[in-house]
Design a protein around this motif. Sequence first.
Motif, PDB file in Angstrom:
ATOM      1  N   THR A 166       0.803  -1.243   0.000  1.00 24.94           N
ATOM      2  CA  THR A 166       0.000   0.000   0.000  1.00 24.94           C
ATOM      3  C   THR A 166       0.828   1.281   0.000  1.00 24.94           C
ATOM      4  OG1 THR A 166      -0.096  -0.072   2.400  1.00 24.94           O
ATOM      5  CG2 THR A 166      -1.916  -1.128   1.199  1.00 24.94           C
ATOM      6  N   TYR A 167       2.106   1.207   0.348  1.00 30.08           N
ATOM      7  CA  TYR A 167       2.944   2.421   0.412  1.00 30.08           C
ATOM      8  C   TYR A 167       3.818   2.575  -0.839  1.00 30.08           C
ATOM      9  CZ  TYR A 167       6.166  -1.324   1.521  1.00 30.08           C
ATOM     10  OH  TYR A 167       6.885  -2.511   1.466  1.00 30.08           O
ATOM     11  N   CYS A 168       3.766   1.575  -1.741  1.00 29.29           N
ATOM     12  CA  CYS A 168       4.830   1.463  -2.731  1.00 29.29           C
ATOM     13  C   CYS A 168       4.490   2.087  -4.088  1.00 29.29           C
ATOM     14  CB  CYS A 168       5.170  -0.007  -2.959  1.00 29.29           C
ATOM     15  SG  CYS A 168       6.540  -0.211  -4.111  1.00 29.29           S
ATOM     16  N   VAL A 169       5.378   2.948  -4.552  1.00 32.84           N
ATOM     17  CA  VAL A 169       5.198   3.587  -5.867  1.00 32.84           C
ATOM     18  C   VAL A 169       5.944   2.800  -6.944  1.00 32.84           C
ATOM     19  CG1 VAL A 169       7.190   5.134  -5.801  1.00 32.84           C
ATOM     20  CG2 VAL A 169       5.070   5.905  -6.891  1.00 32.84           C
ATOM     21  N   VAL A 170       6.839   1.902  -6.493  1.00 38.28           N
ATOM     22  CA  VAL A 170       7.651   1.142  -7.462  1.00 38.28           C
ATOM     23  C   VAL A 170       6.760   0.339  -8.399  1.00 38.28           C
ATOM     24  CG1 VAL A 170       9.427  -0.620  -7.713  1.00 38.28           C
ATOM     25  CG2 VAL A 170       9.524   0.975  -5.787  1.00 38.28           C
ATOM     26  N   VAL A 171       5.730  -0.247  -7.815  1.00 44.64           N
ATOM     27  CA  VAL A 171       4.850  -1.092  -8.639  1.00 44.64           C
ATOM     28  C   VAL A 171       4.204  -0.262  -9.749  1.00 44.64           C
ATOM     29  CG1 VAL A 171       2.850  -0.764  -7.150  1.00 44.64           C
ATOM     30  CG2 VAL A 171       3.187  -2.946  -8.324  1.00 44.64           C
TER      31      VAL A 171
END
Length: 448
Positions: A166-171
Amino acid sequence: MPGYSMEKPVTYKIITLGCPVNQAESAAMEGALQEAGFQPAEETADIYIINSCAVTKVAARKSRKEARQARRENPHALVILVGCYGQVEHEEIKELVPEVDVIIGTTGRSRLPQIIDEYLKTGTRQREVRVQKHFRVEQYEEMGLSRYSRQRPVVKIQEGCDEFCTYCVVVLARGTPRSRDPELVEKEVAQLVAAGHREIILAGTHLGIYGRDLGDTSLAQLLKRLSNLEYPFRIRLSSLEPMGVTDELLEVMAESPRICPHLYLPLQSGCNRTLKRMGRRYTIEEFSAIVEKARALMPEVSVISDIIVGFPGETEEDHRESMEAVRRLRLSGLHVFPYSPRPKTPAARYPNQVRPDIKKRRVEEMKALGEELAFQFYQEQMGKELQVLVEKVKQQDGVARGEGFSENYTLVRFLMDRREAAKGSFVPVKAEKAYRWGVEGSIKRVGQ
Ligand code: SF4
C-alpha cells in the motif's frame, strides 16, 4: 544544441539515483551510448542523463536537484531525465523542472542513443515527454550488455511487481513482473567474469519471482545454471522480497559455495497489524521461519533488512512490538526509513498519519537498534576466516591497507604487503577486531 556537430564526439554523463536495478540500467545505457560513439565526459558534458528514483519524497527531490545541477554545469547541454520518477511524475517534472529537455519513463531506454540523435537533429529545444504506460502484459526490455568500472557489477534479471504494497510507488513505476531470458543473463555474467569481475550482484524489482512469467525456470534454477560457469567468481543476491523466498532457493544457496551466504530481506515492520495495513503478504512469524531456515542451512548467513518506521496508524505499542521483533531476529544490519507518503498510493490517503517528530524519534530508536545488532554480528565474526574481495587499496605512512566485503557482506579492513593482494582479487582475512562499521583483520598467510 549549440556546438553539437557530428564531427566532434558528443560526451555524456550519467547520474544514477536509487536501487541496484537503476545501477544496472545505467551501466546498460552506458554500454549503448559508447556503442553508438558517445564518449564519457571528463568534466562538463554535452548530454546529462539522470536515472531517477521515486521511492521516497527525498529521492524525487534529489532527482530534480541533479537535473538543475546539470543545467548549471552546462547551460547548453541536453538534459534527459529517465526512470521511475519520470514514469510516475512526468507532469510534476514538466511543471517544476524546466531544465529537463526530455523525460523518459521506465520503458524505451534501450533506444536512448536513437532518442538523442532524433532530438539533436530537430535542432530545437522543444521539451519531449516519451513516457509510455505500462501494460498488463509486457515483454522484458533487453537493454543490452553493460559497461562497468566498479568491482562488483549489478546484473538486472527481472523487472516489475504485482504485490501492490500500500505504500509502494515502485509497482506503478515498473509495471507487471517480467523476467530476462536466462541465456542473456548467462551471457552477460560470463562476459563480466571473463573481464575480471569476481562478484556479480543479481537484481530485480521482485527478484524472487524471477522466471514465473517464463514458466520453465526460477531464481533457484538460474543460480544453479550460473554456478556452472568456469570462473573464480561469486554471486550475491540483491534485495529479495520475503514473499519470493522458497525452500528450493535457500537449498541451492546452501549447496553452492559460489553463492554468497547473504540475504537482504525487506521486513518493513515487525508488527503484524502494521504489516497487514502495508499489504505485506506475510506475518512476522512467517518471516522468522524463513530466517531460521536460512540459518539452519547456512550458519554463516547474514540477514539484513529494510524497516519503515512511522507508517500511518502505527501506535507506540506497534513500534515497540516492531523493535522487539527485530531484536529477536538478530538481523545483521538495518536500513531504516521514515514512512514517506507517495502520490497515487493507498497509504498516502490513510488516516492517522504519524507526526514528523514522533517519526523522527522512532527512526533514531530503530537505527540505534540496527547498529547494535550489526555490531553483535561483527563480533560473531571474530577469529573466523573471511573471503574478502579487495575493492580498495590505500597506502598510508608507508603501510598498505586493503578494504572489501566478505562473502557474508561484512566490511573488512586489513593491513597487507602490496604484493599480497590487488584490487579485484580474493584474500583470506582472519577477523580480529569488531567495530560499528565492520571488522579489522589480517591476511591469513600460507602455513598460518
Ligand atoms: S513487493 Fe511491495 S514494496 Fe516491493 S516492489 Fe512490489 S509493491 Fe513495492
